[in-house]
Design a protein around this motif. Structure first.
Motif, short mmCIF file in Angstrom:
data_model
loop_
_atom_site.label_atom_id
_atom_site.label_comp_id
_atom_site.label_asym_id
_atom_site.label_seq_id
_atom_site.Cartn_x
_atom_site.Cartn_y
_atom_site.Cartn_z
N ALA A 54 -2.43 -2.28 7.33
CA ALA A 54 -2.93 -0.97 7.75
C ALA A 54 -3.71 -0.33 6.62
N ASP A 87 4.02 -6.26 2.84
CA ASP A 87 3.18 -5.08 2.99
C ASP A 87 2.48 -5.21 4.34
N THR A 88 1.74 -4.20 4.76
CA THR A 88 1.01 -4.29 6.01
C THR A 88 -0.48 -4.21 5.71
N THR A 111 -10.92 2.36 1.91
CA THR A 111 -9.70 1.57 2.04
C THR A 111 -10.05 0.22 1.44
N SER A 126 -0.85 9.32 2.96
CA SER A 126 0.51 9.02 3.34
C SER A 126 1.44 8.99 2.12
N ARG A 176 7.02 -0.66 2.74
CA ARG A 176 6.63 -1.27 4.00
C ARG A 176 5.47 -0.60 4.68
N SER A 177 5.11 0.58 4.24
CA SER A 177 4.08 1.30 4.98
C SER A 177 2.69 0.77 4.67
N GLY A 178 2.49 0.35 3.42
CA GLY A 178 1.21 -0.27 3.08
C GLY A 178 0.01 0.63 3.26
N ARG A 179 0.19 1.90 3.04
CA ARG A 179 -0.90 2.82 3.33
C ARG A 179 -1.48 3.41 2.06
N THR A 180 -2.00 2.60 1.19
CA THR A 180 -2.57 3.15 -0.04
C THR A 180 -3.62 2.25 -0.65
N GLY A 181 -4.59 2.86 -1.27
CA GLY A 181 -5.37 2.16 -2.28
C GLY A 181 -6.72 1.65 -1.89
N ARG A 204 -4.67 7.21 -8.13
CA ARG A 204 -3.43 7.74 -7.56
C ARG A 204 -2.30 6.72 -7.53
N ASP A 205 -2.64 5.47 -7.20
CA ASP A 205 -1.61 4.44 -7.17
C ASP A 205 -0.97 4.23 -8.54
N ASP A 216 -5.36 2.47 4.23
CA ASP A 216 -4.85 3.75 3.77
C ASP A 216 -6.03 4.64 3.51
#
Lengths: 309, 309
Positions: free
Chosen positions: B296, B293-294, A129, B302, A301-306, B223-224, B298
């Motif tokens: 959280a 963004d959050t 992450t 997701s 809004r999820s911010g769940r990547t990368g 992937r992004d 990743d």
């Protein structure tokens, strides 16, 4: 739960990857005891406070002593020195592995220090992450992700055992040779990270667009770049310095193609742009089909990547 | 629920943005009636089938006739022709707006067709996903996102009413002049999209790394890029052709910086790389603080990010 795969596992380095390995080892009952060491006293303190591993040692050698599996989880540039430090205490028959994002350079730096009778099986979990440090880990980090093993002539039994270990951590395992690993990662990870870092740097430099505008309107595509570009600076410095050749090759091709598209924009060649953009959609489809992402739309809004190495 | 802001709203184009506007208008009770038109008979059929709007017209003029608000939601390159087509039927006092990602070119193409007594207030909602078409929309798309209004001397009452409308759709609204909008978007959206398209194209071209490897190991950062590069090809072709100058300027700066980092890699200048990567982290922090963004982490499953214009 079956018997542990290794009686004692030593984690040298206690960041995101090692921490996640500790959580996942406990989840899967893969290790009898887990020892750990980090160079920074603060990290060691945090690791003790949160009980990240069973025993936090004061030196790398102390952590590695008597271990059946030693994982080098430090930046690639530090691996050679750590290997030299622990070499004298390595138990005969033990396996040494690592989690570095680059394999040829790690093999060159670590290999010469590995004593006879100790197995060296380099590995690279493709997971991460944008967060780092001893609190960043979690047990699910490797689930359904790939870990690449680079045995390069290592003892087959030792490699097979390490493969079972990674499978137990949740990962899918594939073997590859070191040079090919470094090229594949240059394409799928190293070049994209440098590009993301660069684009974020450009935005920050542009005096006619304020930082607050960049931040406010980041959801328009730029946000994904910032997430990638927030990853650990030391780790990434070492990746680029040690996978120099493959990264520069890919960046060279990237620049060439970017120039071609820039020229299409300048000359107004809409057909070339349209065809190019149509082709790239198919790759995305393949990634969704391969289960490495979902087709769920995002609306920012999820911010769940990368930020993965 | 209060009274509608517009009695009749016409959506010219029924893709992701228009569809989401329809859903969000209904959620907020913002329109008395919603009419819609799409050039493709298939899209019109789907829109009827799912009841996307109250009335699907057979021509753009039919949809726009009698509307208090007409939204041009077609690719930027098609806006001028659509404006010419609907101009004769526009109701005195009506407002015409758009959702194009580029503003100077839209103003140049649409402005001359707007009759006296009709208000033209260009707008750009900074929201989207990598999906397109009449089924892709959803009511929450604009929630807490930004919509930029570019009134450029339009009637203040008409602009204020459109602002209330966009607020009702869930967005935060900010005004900007057209040239500045195009520069800000070149930085935060247009250049990042072209870069993502390019990187995905390079991966696809590289014969020594197979497509299946690229797809399999995409979670490592790439992937992004593929998500961004999966966006609608027609829309993006038009964006680049119509925001040519600003996009080429930003790409020029990007290439310059990328060359500097490539040189740092080639010469082994770890300090320069480390400093650069450290600086970009701060921007990421700002985006999280700004609520776009959050934090959280990743771990690649997701799939909820990207492809936004």
């Amino acid at each position: 739960m079956s018997a542990p795969i290794y009686d004692k596992v030593a984690l040298i380095g206690l960041g995101l990857i090692a921490g996640s390995m500790a959580h996942a080892m406990r989840r899967g009952g893969l290790a009898g005891t887990i020892s750990g060491f980090a160079r920074s006293a603060e990290t060691r303190g945090t690791a003790r406070e949160i009980g990240l591993v069973d025993e936090v040692a004061e030196t790398a050698a102390e952590a590695a002593e008597g271990a059946d599996l030693v994982i080098l989880a430090v930046p690639v540039g530090a691996m050679g020195a750590v290997a030299a430090e622990i070499a004298p205490v390595l138990k005969p028959g033990a396996t040494v592995s690592d989690v570095g994002s680059v394999k040829q350079a790690v093999i060159a730096a670590v290999g010469p220090h590995i004593p006879d009778g100790v197995h060296f099986v380099p590995a690279h979990p493709l997971a991460g992450t944008e967060h780092s440090g001893p609190r960043a880990g979690f047990a699910e980090l490797f689930d359904n992700r790939w870990t690449i093993l680079v045995p390069e002539g290592a003892d087959r039994a030792a490699a097979a055992r390490l493969e079972r270990f990674w499978t137990g951590l949740g990962a899918n395992v594939e073997e590859m040779d070191a040079a090919h690993h470094d090229l594949v990662l240059a394409v799928t990870s190293h070049a994209p990270h440098l590009i993301a870092y660069t684009m974020v740097g450009v935005a920050d430099d542009l005096s006619r667009v304020t930082d607050s505008e960049v931040i406010k309107f980041s959801a328009a595509g730029f946000r994904d770049f910032t997430r990638i570009a927030a990853s650990d600076p030391t780790m990434w410095r070492d990746v680029f310095l040690t996978n120099k050749e493959a990264t520069l090759e890919i960046l060279g091709r990237f620049t060439e193609e970017l120039f071609a598209l820039q020229r299409a924009i300048r000359t107004g060649d809409g057909e070339q742009l349209f065809d190019y953009f149509t082709r790239t959609r198919a790759i995305r489809r393949g990634i969704i089909d391969a289960g490495q992402d979902t087709a769920a739309p995002d609306f920012g809004r999820s911010g769940r990547t990368g930020g993965q190495k």
